[in-house]
Design a protein around this motif. Structure first.
Motif, PDB file in Angstrom:
ATOM      1  N   PRO A  95      82.664  73.741 -28.662  1.00  0.00           N
ATOM      2  CA  PRO A  95      82.443  74.635 -27.527  1.00  0.00           C
ATOM      3  C   PRO A  95      83.432  75.807 -27.612  1.00  0.00           C
ATOM      4  CG  PRO A  95      82.922  72.370 -26.839  1.00  0.00           C
ATOM      5  CD  PRO A  95      83.234  72.459 -28.277  1.00  0.00           C
ATOM      6  N   PHE A 139      84.708  77.984 -25.585  1.00  0.00           N
ATOM      7  CA  PHE A 139      85.833  78.157 -24.657  1.00  0.00           C
ATOM      8  C   PHE A 139      86.961  77.195 -24.967  1.00  0.00           C
ATOM      9  CE2 PHE A 139      85.121  74.441 -21.991  1.00  0.00           C
ATOM     10  CZ  PHE A 139      83.805  74.143 -22.264  1.00  0.00           C
ATOM     11  N   TRP A 140      86.578  76.001 -25.399  1.00  0.00           N
ATOM     12  CA  TRP A 140      87.613  75.008 -25.708  1.00  0.00           C
ATOM     13  C   TRP A 140      88.407  75.419 -26.948  1.00  0.00           C
ATOM     14  CZ3 TRP A 140      88.209  71.064 -29.558  1.00  0.00           C
ATOM     15  CH2 TRP A 140      89.242  70.167 -29.263  1.00  0.00           C
ATOM     16  N   LEU A 162      90.897  77.907 -25.941  1.00  0.00           N
ATOM     17  CA  LEU A 162      92.080  77.294 -25.321  1.00  0.00           C
ATOM     18  C   LEU A 162      93.004  76.708 -26.382  1.00  0.00           C
ATOM     19  CD1 LEU A 162      90.659  75.414 -22.203  1.00  0.00           C
ATOM     20  CD2 LEU A 162      91.833  77.594 -22.333  1.00  0.00           C
ATOM     21  N   MET A 163      92.397  76.054 -27.382  1.00  0.00           N
ATOM     22  CA  MET A 163      93.218  75.436 -28.430  1.00  0.00           C
ATOM     23  C   MET A 163      93.945  76.508 -29.247  1.00  0.00           C
ATOM     24  SD  MET A 163      93.023  72.294 -27.948  1.00  0.00           S
ATOM     25  CE  MET A 163      92.611  72.396 -26.219  1.00  0.00           C
ATOM     26  N   ILE A 199      94.950  79.377 -28.136  1.00  0.00           N
ATOM     27  CA  ILE A 199      96.070  79.825 -27.306  1.00  0.00           C
ATOM     28  C   ILE A 199      97.208  78.806 -27.384  1.00  0.00           C
ATOM     29  CG2 ILE A 199      96.828  80.203 -24.929  1.00  0.00           C
ATOM     30  CD1 ILE A 199      94.176  81.463 -24.333  1.00  0.00           C
ATOM     31  N   MET A 200      96.825  77.525 -27.281  1.00  0.00           N
ATOM     32  CA  MET A 200      97.841  76.478 -27.282  1.00  0.00           C
ATOM     33  C   MET A 200      98.652  76.512 -28.577  1.00  0.00           C
ATOM     34  SD  MET A 200      97.227  72.453 -26.870  1.00  0.00           S
ATOM     35  CE  MET A 200      97.220  71.949 -28.571  1.00  0.00           C
ATOM     36  N   VAL A 256     101.262  79.416 -27.469  1.00  0.00           N
ATOM     37  CA  VAL A 256     102.239  78.568 -26.783  1.00  0.00           C
ATOM     38  C   VAL A 256     103.186  77.877 -27.764  1.00  0.00           C
ATOM     39  CG1 VAL A 256     102.548  76.640 -25.203  1.00  0.00           C
ATOM     40  CG2 VAL A 256     100.657  78.235 -24.861  1.00  0.00           C
ATOM     41  N   PHE A 307      82.942  75.744 -17.011  1.00  0.00           N
ATOM     42  CA  PHE A 307      84.239  76.339 -17.328  1.00  0.00           C
ATOM     43  C   PHE A 307      84.363  77.702 -16.671  1.00  0.00           C
ATOM     44  CE2 PHE A 307      86.692  79.244 -19.982  1.00  0.00           C
ATOM     45  CZ  PHE A 307      87.934  78.618 -19.960  1.00  0.00           C
ATOM     46  N   GLY A 326      83.349  70.189 -18.769  1.00  0.00           N
ATOM     47  CA  GLY A 326      83.689  71.615 -18.791  1.00  0.00           C
ATOM     48  C   GLY A 326      84.654  71.982 -17.684  1.00  0.00           C
ATOM     49  N   ILE A 354      88.156  70.752 -18.357  1.00  0.00           N
ATOM     50  CA  ILE A 354      88.847  71.638 -19.294  1.00  0.00           C
ATOM     51  C   ILE A 354      89.335  72.879 -18.562  1.00  0.00           C
ATOM     52  CG2 ILE A 354      88.587  73.055 -21.361  1.00  0.00           C
ATOM     53  CD1 ILE A 354      86.445  71.009 -22.280  1.00  0.00           C
ATOM     54  N   TYR A 375      93.259  74.750 -17.809  1.00  0.00           N
ATOM     55  CA  TYR A 375      93.520  76.059 -18.415  1.00  0.00           C
ATOM     56  C   TYR A 375      94.872  76.620 -18.007  1.00  0.00           C
ATOM     57  CZ  TYR A 375      92.718  81.031 -19.484  1.00  0.00           C
ATOM     58  OH  TYR A 375      92.823  82.305 -19.941  1.00  0.00           O
ATOM     59  N   MET A 387      97.862  74.997 -19.544  1.00  0.00           N
ATOM     60  CA  MET A 387      97.954  75.128 -20.993  1.00  0.00           C
ATOM     61  C   MET A 387      99.146  75.979 -21.396  1.00  0.00           C
ATOM     62  SD  MET A 387      96.274  74.421 -23.719  1.00  0.00           S
ATOM     63  CE  MET A 387      94.554  74.315 -23.554  1.00  0.00           C
ATOM     64  N   TYR A 414      99.196  70.384 -22.518  1.00  0.00           N
ATOM     65  CA  TYR A 414      97.933  70.550 -23.236  1.00  0.00           C
ATOM     66  C   TYR A 414      96.884  69.504 -22.858  1.00  0.00           C
ATOM     67  CZ  TYR A 414      99.406  66.556 -25.950  1.00  0.00           C
ATOM     68  OH  TYR A 414      99.777  65.308 -26.306  1.00  0.00           O
ATOM     69  N   SER A 435      93.431  69.810 -20.762  1.00  0.00           N
ATOM     70  CA  SER A 435      92.263  70.438 -21.381  1.00  0.00           C
ATOM     71  C   SER A 435      91.877  69.774 -22.690  1.00  0.00           C
ATOM     72  CB  SER A 435      92.555  71.916 -21.673  1.00  0.00           C
ATOM     73  OG  SER A 435      92.490  72.659 -20.512  1.00  0.00           O
ATOM     74  N   PHE A 436      92.879  69.275 -23.403  1.00  0.00           N
ATOM     75  CA  PHE A 436      92.645  68.824 -24.780  1.00  0.00           C
ATOM     76  C   PHE A 436      91.696  67.634 -24.863  1.00  0.00           C
ATOM     77  CE2 PHE A 436      93.893  66.332 -28.541  1.00  0.00           C
ATOM     78  CZ  PHE A 436      93.643  67.286 -29.516  1.00  0.00           C
ATOM     79  N   GLY A 472      88.062  68.093 -23.956  1.00  0.00           N
ATOM     80  CA  GLY A 472      87.450  68.884 -25.024  1.00  0.00           C
ATOM     81  C   GLY A 472      87.071  68.019 -26.207  1.00  0.00           C
ATOM     82  N   ILE A 473      87.985  67.101 -26.572  1.00  0.00           N
ATOM     83  CA  ILE A 473      87.700  66.192 -27.685  1.00  0.00           C
ATOM     84  C   ILE A 473      86.466  65.346 -27.362  1.00  0.00           C
ATOM     85  CG2 ILE A 473      88.550  64.153 -28.906  1.00  0.00           C
ATOM     86  CD1 ILE A 473      89.883  66.548 -29.947  1.00  0.00           C
ATOM     87  N   LEU A 481      84.024  66.109 -25.396  1.00  0.00           N
ATOM     88  CA  LEU A 481      82.863  66.999 -25.470  1.00  0.00           C
ATOM     89  C   LEU A 481      82.468  67.227 -26.926  1.00  0.00           C
ATOM     90  CD1 LEU A 481      81.018  68.827 -23.805  1.00  0.00           C
ATOM     91  CD2 LEU A 481      82.723  70.622 -23.974  1.00  0.00           C
TER      92      LEU A 481
END
Lengths: 340, 323, 308
Positions: free
Chosen positions: B142, B144-145, B148-149, B151-152, B156, C246, C259, C262, C266, C269, C274, C277-278, C281-282, C284
Motif C-alpha cells: 500500500p 501510503f504505508w 510512512l516507512m 519517512i521512518m 527519522v 488513511f 488503514g 496506520i 502517523y 512516527m 514506529y 503504524s508498522f 501495515g505488515i 495489510l
C-alpha cells in the motif's frame, strides 16, 4: 556412421560446406528431443542442395545449426560443420557472428515476419553492411541500393526509405534476399523462403535466386518440403526423416528412381504425379514423436517394405554408385540387387 | 493526419461534455446544491440571494447550461475556505503536483526499463526471479504505508532526507519548482520514489513481457542471422519495439499518477493539488472539489490525445492508417 | 462482544467451479506452485483470524472499559498495568495493537470481499447482458465501462465519498462503483466468445427463457476469468479501502480498519514510535500479497492460452 561413403560425394570438388554427423538435441522438460541426430551432407561450391522433409524432420534445425542460431533448450551436442577447414560448431559466439550474414547468410520462411516493423529498410540494410565491413554510411547505403536493384526491386532509392509494411510479401522476401546477398556470401541457407508466397511470385523468386546463385558463385542450401521446388532448382538433394538423412544424391537420379521407400512415398504424394480422379496417394501413419523413437529404422512402422532386419538401425551406405541411402531394403531392380 | 487529429479533438470534446454532465449531476442532482455551493455559515437572507444569483430556482437544464457557460469562462466558483476563485487555487498548486508526477514517471522508467530488460533477457537467472518477486511486492504494497516507512527510515532513523514539504523552490515561467534546487530535490526524493513504486513494478512487468515476446520474433532471429552485435540486436531491434507499448502505457499512467499523488502528497505534506483536494473534501469546500474534478478530466483527455499522437509517431504502421 | 453485528467475512470468491475431474486437475495444477500454495494457506489463516477475532484476540479493542490510557504508546513486548503483555505495543489510547489488528482485519476483509462480491454481481450481470443483447445495449454499457476504467479508482472513490459522506456503507458503495467495470469487461469478453458456441444455439433452439440461458448456460462458462479478476479485485478493494481510511474518508474512527490504524500511528512516527503504524501495515501487506499470489497462480492455471 560410414564417413567414407559420404565424402565420396557425387560432385568431387572442395565443397563449400561439409556437415559430418551433426547432432542437435533439445533438452525439454518432457525429455531430450533429438531433432537432428547424425546428419551428414556436403554442399558443393556454387551448387544448390535441396534439404527435403516433412515438418518436424529436423531440416530447419539443421539450417539453424549451420548458422549457429540454435536457441536453448536446444544445442549442438555432436558432429562437425566444416567450413574452410574450421568447425563452425566449435567456434565462439563472437567468431561465429563475424561469419553470419557475411560469409554465410540465411533467408527465413515468412517474409512478413523477418523484417523489423519499426525500422526502415535502409536502417536494416546499412546496419548489415556495417556489421562486417568498415565503410562510411554513404557507401553502405550505396551498396544497399545496388543490391536492392540486383534482386529486382524497382526504384530502390525510394524503397530504401520505406518501412516493411509498405511492401508486399514477395517484395519483402526480395529485400530479405538482398540483405542476405549484401556481402556476397559463399553460402546461403534458405529456409522455405517461398512457402508463404503466391505460386506466381514463388516462380519469380526461384528464377531470380537461381540466376543470382549462378552469377555470384554462391552455394545454397534450400530447405523445403516441396519436391517440385527442389526438382527445378537443386543440383543435389538430401531427404531427411526423423532427424536423419535417409537418402542423398543428384536431384534427377533421386527423383527419377528413389532408393529409400520414404523418398518414393514423398514423390508419390506430389499431386501432379497422381492421375485425375484417382485418390491422392499418401504415406500412411504419422511422423513419429522424436521424444520416443522406436528402436531400428524410424520409418519402419510406415514402410510398406519393412522386414525383420529393419528392427536394427540401418547405416547410411552407398547403395549404387554416387547414391547413398539409409535402408536395409532399398528399392532396386533385380540386376542391381546382386551388385549392391 | 489532420483529419485524424480533428476527429480525435471532436471525440475529446464529447468526453468533456459527458464528464461535465456527470459532475453536474453529482453536484446538483445527487447532493443538495444549496449546501454544496453556498457556505454553510451563510444566514437565511444570504442563502435566498445566493439561490437566485446562482440560478438554482431555474429548471435543471438551464442550470446545466449556465454551469457550462461559467465553466467555459473559467468560473468554477469560489473556495469557502480560502475565499479565492477555486480554479486559481488549483492552478497555483498544480506545478507541485506535476513535478512530483513527472519525477515519479522518470524514476519509474529509469529503474523499471533496465530491470525489466534484464529480467526479460535472462528469465531464468536468480536475479531476474528476485526482480519479479520485487515487482509483485511493488504491486501489493500500500502506497501510503510505504511512504510512512520511508519517512521512518530515511527521515527519522537515518536523518538523511527531510520528511515533509517542498523545500526551497525557484521560479520559472511564474511558477515555483522544487527540482531546480538541491534542497528541493532532497525534499522531492522520497515522495517521488513513493509515487513511483507502483509504476516501477508496472514498467518492469511490461518491459519483461515485451522483451520475451519480441525475442521470439523472426525479425530478431533474422537480425542475429545478419551478424549484428548482441548490443545492437537488444537495443535497436528489441528495445525499439517494446518501447512503443511501454511508452504508451506509461504515458497513459500519467493521469493515474497525478490522481495517486493524492495519497503521496498527504503522507509527505507536499503542497500540491492532491493535498488540497483531500483538505477540501475534509472541510466540504465543494467549489474546489468541482473545479479539481473538471481540471482532472481535461488533463486526462489531453494526456490520452498526446499519447495517441506520440504512438503514431513511434509506430509507422499506425501513421499510415491515419493518412 | 459489542460488535457481533458484523457479518462473518464471506468466503473468498476463489472457489473453483465444482466439477468432478476438472476440479481435481485444477487443484493439482494449482498446487504445482509452492509459493501460491503458501499464499493460499496464509490467506486462509488470515481469514480465520478475521472471522474468529472476537474469540481469540487478547483484548476487545472497541470496549473502552478495557482500555487504560496509562498504557498508551507502549513499546512492543511491554507488560501493562494489569500484568497484560502487549506483544505488538499499544496505540495512543492504550489499545493492544495485536487485538486492534485482528479486529482491523475483520473490517478490512469484510469491506474488501463484500464490495468485490457486490461489484461482481452487478458487473457480471451487466457484462452478460451486453454480450447477449449486443447492439445499442452493448455499446451503451461498454461506453460506461470505458469511461469508468479511464478514471483512476482512487479519484472516483474520493469523489463519491465527498458527495455521499463517510460511512462503511458509502465506502462499500464507492468500491462497487469503482470496480464493477472490471467484471463487466471480463464477462463480456468471455461471453462474446461463448455465445457463438453450439450449446448456446441449442439452448436458443429449445426456446429457453433468456434469463435461464444467461445465468444457467452462459455464466458458468464465463466463470474462470471472472474468478481470476475477482481474486485480484478483492486485494485491490482491500488496499483501496485502507487508502481511503488513511486519508480519513473511509470507515469511522470508532471501528478502525487496518488503514485507519496506520493513519492513527502517523503522527507518532516522527517521534520514533514506529509500531503503531508498522504492524498494521505488515498485516495489510501480508493479506494483499497472499491474495495476489493466489490470483497469479489462478490466472496461470485457468488461462487456456498458457496451457501447453
Amino acid at each position: 556412421m560410414t564417413a567414407a561413403s559420404i565424402s565420396a560425394s557425387p560432385i568431387s570438388a572442395a565443397p563449400t560446406l561439409e556437415v559430418r554427423n551433426l547432432q542437435t538435441h533439445f533438452f525439454t522438460r518432457a525429455g531430450v528431443v533429438k531433432a537432428v541426430d547424425g546428419v551428414s551432407f556436403t554442399v558443393p561450391r556454387g551448387k544448390v542442395l535441396g534439404l527435403v522433409g516433412e515438418s518436424g524432420s529436423g531440416k530447419t534445425v539443421t539450417g539453424f545449426s549451420i548458422i549457429g542460431l540454435v536457441d536453448p533448450p536446444g544445442r549442438i551436442v555432436g558432429g562437425e560443420i566444416l567450413y574452410q577447414g574450421k568447425n563452425l560448431a566449435s567456434l565462439s559466439e563472437e567468431e561465429m557472428r563475424h561469419l553470419r550474414g557475411n560469409r554465410i547468410a540465411m533467408i527465413f520462411q515468412d517474409p512478413m515476419m523477418t523484417l523489423n516493423p519499426v525500422l526502415r529498410i535502409d536502417t536494416q540494410m546499412i546496419e548489415t553492411v556495417r556489421a562486417h565491413t568498415k565503410v562510411s554510411h554513404e557507401e553502405a547505403r550505396q551498396r544497399a541500393r545496388d543490391t536492392l536493384g540486383m534482386v529486382g526491386i524497382p526504384s530502390p532509392d525510394e524503397r530504401l526509405k520505406s518501412y516493411p509494411h509498405q511492401f508486399s510479401g514477395g517484395m519483402r522476401q526480395r529485400v530479405a534476399i538482398a540483405i542476405a546477398l549484401l556481402h556476397r556470401p559463399e553460402l546461403i541457407v534458405a529456409d522455405e523462403p517461398t512457402t508463404a508466397l503466391d505460386v506466381t511470385i514463388q516462380g519469380q523468386i526461384l528464377a531470380e535466386v537461381q540466376k543470382l546463385a549462378a552469377t555470384t558463385g554462391t552455394s545454397l542450401i534450400w530447405i523445403t518440403h516441396d519436391l517440385s521446388v527442389v526438382a527445378g532448382l537443386a543440383d543435389e538433394i538430401a531427404v531427411m526423416y526423423a532427424g536423419r538423412v535417409v537418402e542423398h544424391g543428384l536431384v534427377e537420379q533421386v527423383l527419377d528412381r528413389p532408393l529409400h521407400p520414404y523418398t518414393a512415398g514423398l514423390i508419390g504424394s506430389v499431386p501432379s504425379r497422381n492421375k485425375r480422379g484417382e485418390p491422392l496417394r499418401q504415406i500412411p501413419g504419422m511422423t513419429p514423436s522424436l521424444l520416443s523413437l522406436p528402436a531400428g529404422c524410424a520409418f519402419r512402422s510406415r514402410c510398406p517394405r519393412a522386414g525383420e532386419e529393419c528392427g536394427i538401425e540401418p547405416p547410411i551406405r552407398e547403395i549404387l554408385p554416387g547414391r547413398d541411402a539409409r535402408c536395409h531394403r532399398p528399392i532396386l531392380e533385380a540386376a542391381e540387387v546382386a551388385s549392391a | 493526419m489532420s483529419v485524424y487529429l480533428l476527429r480525435r479533438l471532436i471525440q475529446a470534446l464529447g468526453v468533456v461534455l459527458v464528464m461535465s454532465l456527470i459532475v453536474f449531476i453529482g453536484v446538483f442532482a445527487i447532493g443538495d446544491p444549496v449546501e454544496i455551493l453556498i457556505s454553510p455559515d451563510a444566514d437565511q437572507i444570504e442563502r435566498e440571494r445566493a439561490i437566485v444569483a446562482l440560478g438554482l430556482d431555474k429548471p435543471l437544464w438551464l442550470q446545466y447550461l449556465s454551469f457550462l457557460g461559467n465553466a467555459l469562462r473559467g468560473d468554477l466558483g469560489r473556495s469557502f475556505v480560502f475565499n479565492e476563485p477555486a480554479l486559481q487555487l488549483i492552478l497555483n498548486r498544480m506545478p507541485a503536483t506535476l513535478e512530483l508526477a513527472f519525477g515519479a514517471m522518470f524514476l519509474a522508467l529509469l529503474v523499471g526499463l533496465p530491470l525489466g530488460l534484464y529480467a526479460g533477457l535472462k528469465p531464468n537467472s536468480p536475479v531476474s526471479k528476485g526482480i519479479m518477486a520485487g515487482s509483485i511486492l511493488g504491486f501489493s504494497l500500500p502506497t501510503f504505508w510505504v511512504g510512512l516507512m520511508l519517512i521512518m527510515v530515511f527521515a527519522v532513523q537515518l536523518g538523511w532526507l527531510p520528511s515533509t514539504g517542498r523545500g526551497e523552490t525557484r521560479e520559472i515561467l511564474g511558477m515555483r519548482w522544487s527540482f531546480l534546487t538541491r534542497d528541493g530535490l532532497a525534499h522531492m526524493a522520497m515522495p517521488a520514489l513513493n509515487l513511483a513504486l507502483f509504476k516501477i513494478s508496472l514498467v518492469i512487468r511490461l518491459t519483461r513481457a515485451g522483451v520475451r515476446e519480441t525475442m521470439l520474433m523472426d525479425y530478431v532471429k533474422f537480425a542475429r542471422a545478419k551478424g549484428l552485435s548482441p548490443a545492437r540486436v537488444t537495443f535497436v531491434h528489441v528495445f525499439k519495439n517494446i518501447l512503443i507499448p511501454v511508452v504508451t502505457v506509461v504515458g497513459l499512467e500519467l493521469g493515474s499518477t497525478i490522481a495517486f499523488s493524492v495519497v503521496t502528497e498527504s503522507v509527505f505534506a507536499w503542497p500540491g493539488m492532491g493535498k488540497l483536494i483531500i483538505d477540501s473534501i475534509n472541510v466540504l469546500d465543494r467549489p474546489v472539489i468541482v473545479a479539481y474534478l473538471m481540471i482532472i478530466v481535461l488533463m486526462f483527455i489531453t494526456i490520452n490525445l498526446v499519447v495517441d499522437l506520440t504512438y503514431s509517431v513511434l509506430d509507422p504502421r499506425v501513421r499510415l492508417e491515419g493518412k | 462482544m459489542s460488535t457481533t453485528t458484523l457479518p462473518a467475512a464471506p468466503a473468498a470468491p476463489a472457489v473453483p467451479p465444482k466439477v468432478e475431474t476438472p476440479f481435481r486437475r485444477f487443484v493439482s495444477e494449482f498446487a504445482e506452485s509452492k509459493i501460491a500454495l503458501g499464499g493460499l494457506i496464509v490467506f486462509t489463516l488470515i481469514a480465520l483470524i478475521a472471522i474468529f477475532a472476537p474469540w481469540i484476540s487478547p483484548q476487545n479493542p472497541y470496549d473502552l472499559a478495557q482500555l487504560d490510557i496509562m498504557d498508551g504508546r507502549m513499546e512492543p513486548g511491554t507488560v501493562g498495568g494489569d500484568g497484560f503483555t502487549f506483544w505488538l505495543g499499544t496505540d495512543d489510547q492504550g489499545r493492544d495493537m495485536l487485538s486492534g489488528i485482528m479486529y482491523g482485519l475483520r473490517i478490512s476483509l469484510t469491506v474488501g470481499a463484500g464490495s468485490a462480491l457486490i461489484a461482481c454481481l452487478v458487473g457480471a450481470s451487466l457484462g452478460l447482458l451486453a454480450a447477449y443483447a449486443g447492439g445499442k445495449t452493448d455499446s451503451a454499457i461498454m461506453r460506461l465501462v470505458d469511461l469508468q476504467l479511464s478514471f483512476p479508482a482512487i479519484l472516483a472513490a474520493l469523489m463519491i465519498l465527498a458527495f455521499l459522506g463517510k460511512s462503511v456503507t458509502n465506502v462499500v458503495i464507492a468500491l462497487v462503483i469503482v470496480e464493477w467495470a472490471y467484471y463487466a469487461r471480463t464477462v463480456r469478453g468471455t461471453a462474446l466468445v461463448e455465445r457463438r458456441r453450439e450449446y448456446i444455439e441449442a439452448a436458443q433452439c429449445l426456446a429457453l427463457p433468456t434469463r435461464r440461458i444467461l445465468f444457467r448456460h452462459l455464466l458458468p462458462n464465463c466463470l474462470p476469468p471472472l474468478i481470476v479478476v475477482g481474486t485480484m479485485q478483492v486485494a485491490r478493494a482491500i488496499a483501496l479501502e485502507a487508502t481511503l481510511s488513511f486519508l480519513g474518508l473511509g470507515v469511522p474512527i470508532t471501528e478502525p480498519s487496518l488503514g485507519l490504524l496506520i493513519a492513527n500511528g502517523y503522527e507518532y512516527m516522527l517521534s520514533g514510535k514506529y509500531w503503531i503504524s508498522f504492524y498494521p501495515g505488515i498485516a495489510l501487506l501480508i493479506t494483499i500479497v497472499s491474495i495476489n499470489l493466489v490470483g497469479d497462480q489462478l490466472r496461470d492455471v485457468l488461462n487456456p492460452r498458457l496451457k501447453k
